[in-house]
Write an enzyme that holds these catalytic residues in place. Sequence first.
Site, PDB file in Angstrom:
ATOM      1  N   GLY A 165       0.832  -1.218   0.000  1.00 15.46           N
ATOM      2  CA  GLY A 165       0.000   0.000   0.000  1.00 15.46           C
ATOM      3  C   GLY A 165       0.854   1.249   0.000  1.00 15.46           C
TER       4      GLY A 165
ATOM      5  N   LYS B  36       4.074  12.518  -2.906  1.00 13.95           N
ATOM      6  CA  LYS B  36       4.933  11.403  -2.490  1.00 13.95           C
ATOM      7  C   LYS B  36       5.917  11.930  -1.450  1.00 13.95           C
ATOM      8  CE  LYS B  36       7.860   7.783  -4.370  1.00 13.95           C
ATOM      9  NZ  LYS B  36       8.444   7.199  -5.563  1.00 13.95           N
TER      10      LYS B  36
ATOM     11  N   ASP C  74       4.161  -4.749  -7.482  1.00  9.16           N
ATOM     12  CA  ASP C  74       3.555  -3.504  -6.983  1.00  9.16           C
ATOM     13  C   ASP C  74       4.120  -2.288  -7.712  1.00  9.16           C
ATOM     14  OD1 ASP C  74       5.732  -4.668  -5.358  1.00  9.16           O
ATOM     15  OD2 ASP C  74       5.805  -2.681  -4.457  1.00  9.16           O
ATOM     16  N   ASN C  75       5.150  -2.505  -8.491  1.00 18.09           N
ATOM     17  CA  ASN C  75       5.723  -1.407  -9.270  1.00 18.09           C
ATOM     18  C   ASN C  75       5.417  -1.557 -10.754  1.00 18.09           C
ATOM     19  OD1 ASN C  75       6.784  -0.277  -6.968  1.00 18.09           O
ATOM     20  ND2 ASN C  75       8.741  -1.335  -7.159  1.00 18.09           N
TER      21      ASN C  75
ATOM     22  N   ASP D 153       7.960   4.269 -10.268  1.00 18.40           N
ATOM     23  CA  ASP D 153       8.925   3.974  -9.219  1.00 18.40           C
ATOM     24  C   ASP D 153      10.363   4.030  -9.715  1.00 18.40           C
ATOM     25  OD1 ASP D 153       9.109   3.379  -6.429  1.00 18.40           O
ATOM     26  OD2 ASP D 153       7.193   2.378  -6.732  1.00 18.40           O
TER      27      ASP D 153
END
Length: 488
Positions: A86, A109, A248-249, A258
Amino acid sequence: MTFHFSHTFAEQLEGFYRSCEPEKCSSPELLQFNSSLARELALDHEDFIGEFGVSVLSGNELPKNANPIAMVYAGHQFGMFTPQLGDGRALLIGEVVDAIGSRRDVQLKGSGRTPFSRGGDGKAALGPVLREYLVSEAMHALGIATTRALAAVRTEDWVRREEPKPRAVLTRVSASHIRVGTFEYFAAKGEWSQIKRLADYAITRHFPEVISADDRYLEFFKSVLRKQAKLIADWMSVGFVHGVMNTDNMTISGETIDYGPCAFLDRYTPAIVFSSIDDYGRYAYENQSKIGQWNLAQLGKALIPLYEEEEEQVIQRFVDALDTFNVWYEEYWLSNMRTKLGLARAELGDLELVEQLLQLMQQGQGDFTLVFRHLSAALLGDDSKFKAQFNDPSLPSAWLTLWLKRVGREGFVSTQCAMNMNNVNPAYIPRNHKVEEALDAAVSRNDLEPFRVMLKLLTEPYRDHVGMDEFAIPAALGASPYVTFCGT
Ligand code: AMP
Ligand code: MG
């Protein structure tokens, strides 16, 4: 403040995120603002240079109509599944519809802890924020699908890393932040109705052309496959090594995301790895398409249970689709390589011609960027710079004769062909050692000038900039190997 936010993700996908406020910071200072991206997003530059604008870009104040959320996702990291990751240091503050009607996420971010921060501080250090800004904008200028950087803000706070570093916040813009790992999160919990909602949302947002397909989830899967095949082929054509291709990237939209441990090839070494933690070379330059396919297999696994029919038949359809990834990838890759060689038509034997050149580059330690950049001059009668890229300049002589014959069959005027080649073979890429120099100046001396010079150069990578040769060449031969780090 003129963000005309909407919140389709938050409204349609309850359970996929947690609401969360950004953490405040001290004395934010706007270091870089991307006016051209702001224009694309129909934002007003003037709004952001004032105090309130900087407050918004640092997370200290929220623009009217913002709805900050941290998204949940899971992911395979170096092949190992983590059921919950997450947004641990990022918040989606809203979506905007850009000048051409595409919906884009605006995310802060480094905005502080979220319910998904686990042991982390939720913050970002200045170096990595500027690195993401520089490299993502360079990728965009190279024509590669990527998340974008709208702004970088420095604060007077410090974050704890190996040593204290200035805290910064990046405003990132993306087509969406839905990842393969978002699907995996719900799949691991067996929540198929959530997967269906997510897939339907992603289809509507990214692939509306498959909404009414007979087998929409398979078509969705194929569309993601195709986007990722193109993306990875594009990475390969500029020598980009992502470095942390965890699921997740990997975005569903097909944008690069990322920029932690990424780097660029200089001398052509297909097995190269830059990341300090990639001990087995899982994410090596030459492995990127294989890993892309592996990641997509994880997406396929998450979609298969959406079907009620006999599982074996469904699996077979998804496996067949997954096999087409290689076909797409190879097609995109060869097409990119042909363009780099000035070839507009396909001929049998082109693949061999490309492979021969790559072999020679590996053998002769040719710089990936400069070999292609200087090839165009050979077409105009001067092959000296091209040959000088190889440790033995006579190494590519025979290949050059073959290529000149082949490109001659295209029927182009040489000057036009050379120009076309220079428009696809960049003179400048983010050279690893120059990126480090620029970040070091910003972080240790608060000197943003080298960063700005480099950013300007990298946003116009196809034009030769007078007096900027030091940015075009690789690190010295004896320089120590470049190493990148995660956990930034
Ligand atoms: P990344 O390596 O950037 O792809 O991040 C992997 C996971 O670690 C994601 O869930 C991030 O949100 C989380 N993460 C990375 N850095 C931090 C940090 N400083 N604080 C909290 N979570 C983080
Ligand atoms: Mg990540």
